[in-house]
Design a protein around this motif. Structure first.
Motif, short mmCIF file in Angstrom:
data_model
loop_
_atom_site.label_atom_id
_atom_site.label_comp_id
_atom_site.label_asym_id
_atom_site.label_seq_id
_atom_site.Cartn_x
_atom_site.Cartn_y
_atom_site.Cartn_z
N ILE A 112 0.85 -1.21 0.00
CA ILE A 112 0.00 0.00 0.00
C ILE A 112 0.88 1.25 0.00
CG2 ILE A 112 -1.76 1.29 1.27
CD1 ILE A 112 -2.74 -1.44 2.38
N GLY A 113 1.97 1.21 0.77
CA GLY A 113 2.89 2.36 0.81
C GLY A 113 3.53 2.60 -0.54
N LEU A 114 4.00 1.51 -1.18
CA LEU A 114 4.63 1.65 -2.50
C LEU A 114 3.63 2.20 -3.52
CD1 LEU A 114 7.02 1.14 -4.42
CD2 LEU A 114 6.13 -1.18 -4.78
N ARG A 115 2.38 1.73 -3.40
CA ARG A 115 1.33 2.20 -4.31
C ARG A 115 1.14 3.72 -4.15
NH1 ARG A 115 -4.08 3.04 -4.85
NH2 ARG A 115 -5.10 1.99 -6.60
N THR A 116 1.12 4.17 -2.92
CA THR A 116 0.96 5.61 -2.67
C THR A 116 2.13 6.40 -3.25
OG1 THR A 116 -0.24 5.12 -0.64
CG2 THR A 116 0.62 7.34 -0.86
N VAL A 117 3.34 5.90 -3.05
CA VAL A 117 4.52 6.59 -3.57
C VAL A 117 4.45 6.67 -5.10
CG1 VAL A 117 7.03 6.43 -3.87
CG2 VAL A 117 6.01 5.97 -1.63
N LEU A 118 4.07 5.56 -5.74
CA LEU A 118 3.99 5.55 -7.21
C LEU A 118 2.92 6.51 -7.72
CD1 LEU A 118 4.43 1.74 -8.00
CD2 LEU A 118 6.00 3.59 -8.54
N VAL A 119 1.77 6.52 -7.04
CA VAL A 119 0.69 7.43 -7.46
C VAL A 119 1.17 8.88 -7.36
CG1 VAL A 119 -1.57 8.36 -6.80
CG2 VAL A 119 -1.23 5.89 -6.93
N GLU A 120 1.83 9.21 -6.24
CA GLU A 120 2.24 10.61 -6.03
C GLU A 120 3.42 11.02 -6.92
OE1 GLU A 120 2.93 11.26 -1.92
OE2 GLU A 120 0.81 11.28 -1.43
N MET A 121 4.37 10.09 -7.10
CA MET A 121 5.59 10.47 -7.81
C MET A 121 5.49 10.30 -9.33
SD MET A 121 7.84 11.58 -5.74
CE MET A 121 7.23 12.13 -4.18
N THR A 122 4.66 9.35 -9.78
CA THR A 122 4.60 9.09 -11.22
C THR A 122 3.24 9.38 -11.83
OG1 THR A 122 3.89 6.79 -11.05
CG2 THR A 122 6.26 7.21 -10.87
N GLY A 123 2.21 9.51 -10.98
CA GLY A 123 0.88 9.75 -11.51
C GLY A 123 0.24 8.49 -12.08
N TRP A 124 0.89 7.34 -11.88
CA TRP A 124 0.37 6.07 -12.41
C TRP A 124 -0.90 5.69 -11.66
CZ3 TRP A 124 3.36 0.75 -12.05
CH2 TRP A 124 2.75 -0.18 -12.93
N ARG A 125 -1.98 5.41 -12.37
CA ARG A 125 -3.25 5.02 -11.74
C ARG A 125 -3.94 3.97 -12.59
NH1 ARG A 125 -2.66 10.38 -10.28
NH2 ARG A 125 -3.36 10.93 -8.21
N GLY A 126 -5.00 3.40 -12.08
CA GLY A 126 -5.83 2.51 -12.88
C GLY A 126 -5.50 1.03 -12.70
N GLY A 127 -6.03 0.22 -13.65
CA GLY A 127 -5.92 -1.23 -13.55
C GLY A 127 -4.49 -1.73 -13.62
N GLY A 128 -3.66 -1.08 -14.45
CA GLY A 128 -2.26 -1.49 -14.57
C GLY A 128 -1.53 -1.39 -13.25
N LEU A 129 -1.78 -0.30 -12.54
CA LEU A 129 -1.15 -0.11 -11.23
C LEU A 129 -1.63 -1.17 -10.25
CD1 LEU A 129 0.55 1.59 -9.23
CD2 LEU A 129 -1.51 2.94 -8.79
N ASP A 130 -2.95 -1.43 -10.24
CA ASP A 130 -3.51 -2.43 -9.33
C ASP A 130 -2.89 -3.80 -9.60
OD1 ASP A 130 -5.08 -0.55 -8.15
OD2 ASP A 130 -6.86 -0.98 -9.34
N LEU A 131 -2.73 -4.15 -10.88
CA LEU A 131 -2.16 -5.45 -11.24
C LEU A 131 -0.69 -5.53 -10.81
CD1 LEU A 131 -2.71 -8.12 -12.74
CD2 LEU A 131 -1.83 -7.03 -14.82
N ALA A 132 0.05 -4.46 -11.07
CA ALA A 132 1.47 -4.43 -10.68
C ALA A 132 1.61 -4.57 -9.16
CB ALA A 132 2.11 -3.14 -11.17
N MET A 133 0.73 -3.90 -8.43
CA MET A 133 0.80 -3.95 -6.96
C MET A 133 0.39 -5.32 -6.43
SD MET A 133 2.08 -1.19 -5.84
CE MET A 133 3.11 -1.45 -7.25
N LEU A 134 -0.55 -5.95 -7.12
CA LEU A 134 -0.94 -7.31 -6.72
C LEU A 134 0.25 -8.25 -6.91
CD1 LEU A 134 -3.23 -9.20 -5.80
CD2 LEU A 134 -3.76 -9.60 -8.22
N CYS A 135 0.96 -8.11 -8.04
CA CYS A 135 2.15 -8.95 -8.31
C CYS A 135 3.22 -8.69 -7.25
CB CYS A 135 2.71 -8.65 -9.70
SG CYS A 135 1.62 -9.17 -11.02
#
Lengths: 238, 107
Positions: free
Chosen positions: B67-90
């Motif tokens: 969850i922390g990594l997901r927050t960092v990626l959203v804030e620093m790269t603007g990455w959102r959506g299904g691709g991010l969810d899949l990457a975070m699940l992996c």
């Protein structure tokens, strides 16, 4: 005291540049006095905002030597490092021209965060009695003196990273309303702020509290909203 | 971040706080007393306590870190959506599997 101030002022929109002016020092001179001197004596095309000049209206905020400040209450003696000033528009808001920024988005976020009071009674009902000593009233009191100057919004790094983030001012307003026992929109408002673009996005860095000219603590208000959101989530209400 | 992820990250932090302290105490104890790898394995192998302790640690850390990594990626790269969810699940599954594999091996 040196007799002249070396003042660099941002001119143009976001693609502008700093322009240098020399302004004579004065007794008890404020940064707003300096800007007004430039506009009235040196360059009438300079654009900036002010109204009350006594720290009440919140319209004269600018970035002074890298820090967001209300310029009407910022004394030159205190803030001018080595007799020089660098004046830029507030951060995190589009520049209209020179030192004036477009605050439309800033105030839209107040609406997004449920910043509107929703009454539960009419003028025909008795006046609500809110004991000043009640915890809710004291929590509201701690955040209620906001003058909408936008300084906390400009100081917030989360706003800089995420333009959708509602920001400390809007969330502080939401917190005061959540503590207003007369308000009838607590549930909807909590839903509006309990997201990553709302209170959950705050990293508690405290820049808002550090630079608030009225010494408010929006970080504390946002922490309060987080507590309300978590409690509601654990109860299954959100 | 959704409220669900926010609450989950706080709850896993609550779980991890005492586990981290015990883990640090174990490290200090093992290094100060000069325990060998064999001696450590002799204490952890077959131990339900250490299997449960580090098993819980791995699960909490995998959730919390993802969850922390997901927050960092959203804030620093603007990455959102299904691709991010899949990457975070992996990422979550990788941390979980690698962590639990290590726990199984030493206990």
């Amino acid at each position: 005291m040196t007799t002249d101030l070396d003042v660099q002022v941002w001119r143009g929109d976001s693609a502008g540049e700093l322009q240098r002016y020399v302004v004579p020092r004065g007794d008890k001179q404020t940064v707003l006095d300096v800007v007004t001197y430039i506009q009235r004596r040196l360059d009438p095309t300079l654009s900036y905002r002010f109204a009350c000049r006594v720290g009440m209206c919140g319209s004269c905020a600018m970035t002074v030597n890298g820090k967001p400040r209300w310029t009407c209450r910022a004394s030159v003696e205190r803030v001018a490092e080595a007799g020089s000033l660098e004046l830029r528009p507030l951060r995190n808001m589009p520049v209209i021209k020179d030192l004036a920024v477009d605050m439309t988005g800033f105030f839209e976020k107040w609406q997004e965060a449920g910043g509107r009071f929703v009454p539960t009674s009419t003028r025909h009902d008795p006046i609500a009695v809110v004991p000043p000593s009640s915890p809710a009233r004291q929590a509201a009191d701690a955040g209620i003196e906001c003058i909408n100057c936008g300084i906390c919004h400009a100081a917030c790094d989360v706003v800089a990273w995420d333009p959708a983030y509602q920001g400390p001012a809007a969330l502080n307003r939401a917190w005061t309303l959540q503590n207003d026992v007369r308000d009838g929109d607590h549930g909807q408002r909590l839903r509006a702020v309990a997201s990553g673009s709302g209170c959950l996005g705050c990293h508690s860095m405290g820049n808002c509290a550090r630079y608030c000219p009225n010494s408010l603590n929006p970080t504390g208000s946002i922490a309060g909203l987080k507590r309300l959101a978590v409690k509601a989530a654990l109860k299954g209400e959100l | 971040m959704s409220l669900r992820l926010y609450v989950l990250q706080r709850l896993t932090a609550l779980v991890m706080a005492p586990l981290v302290l015990v883990h640090l105490a174990v490290i200090v104890y093992a290094t100060r007393t000069g325990l060998s790898a064999e001696a450590i394995l002799g204490r952890t192998e077959g131990s339900l306590f250490w299997a449960g302790f580090y098993g819980l640690f791995v699960v909490a850390a995998a959730i919390h870190g993802t969850i922390g990594l997901r927050t960092v990626l959203v804030e620093m790269t603007g990455w959102r959506g299904g691709g991010l969810d899949l990457a975070m699940l992996c990422f979550f599954l990788a941390v979980l599997v690698l962590g639990l594999r290590a726990v199984v091996i030493v206990t």
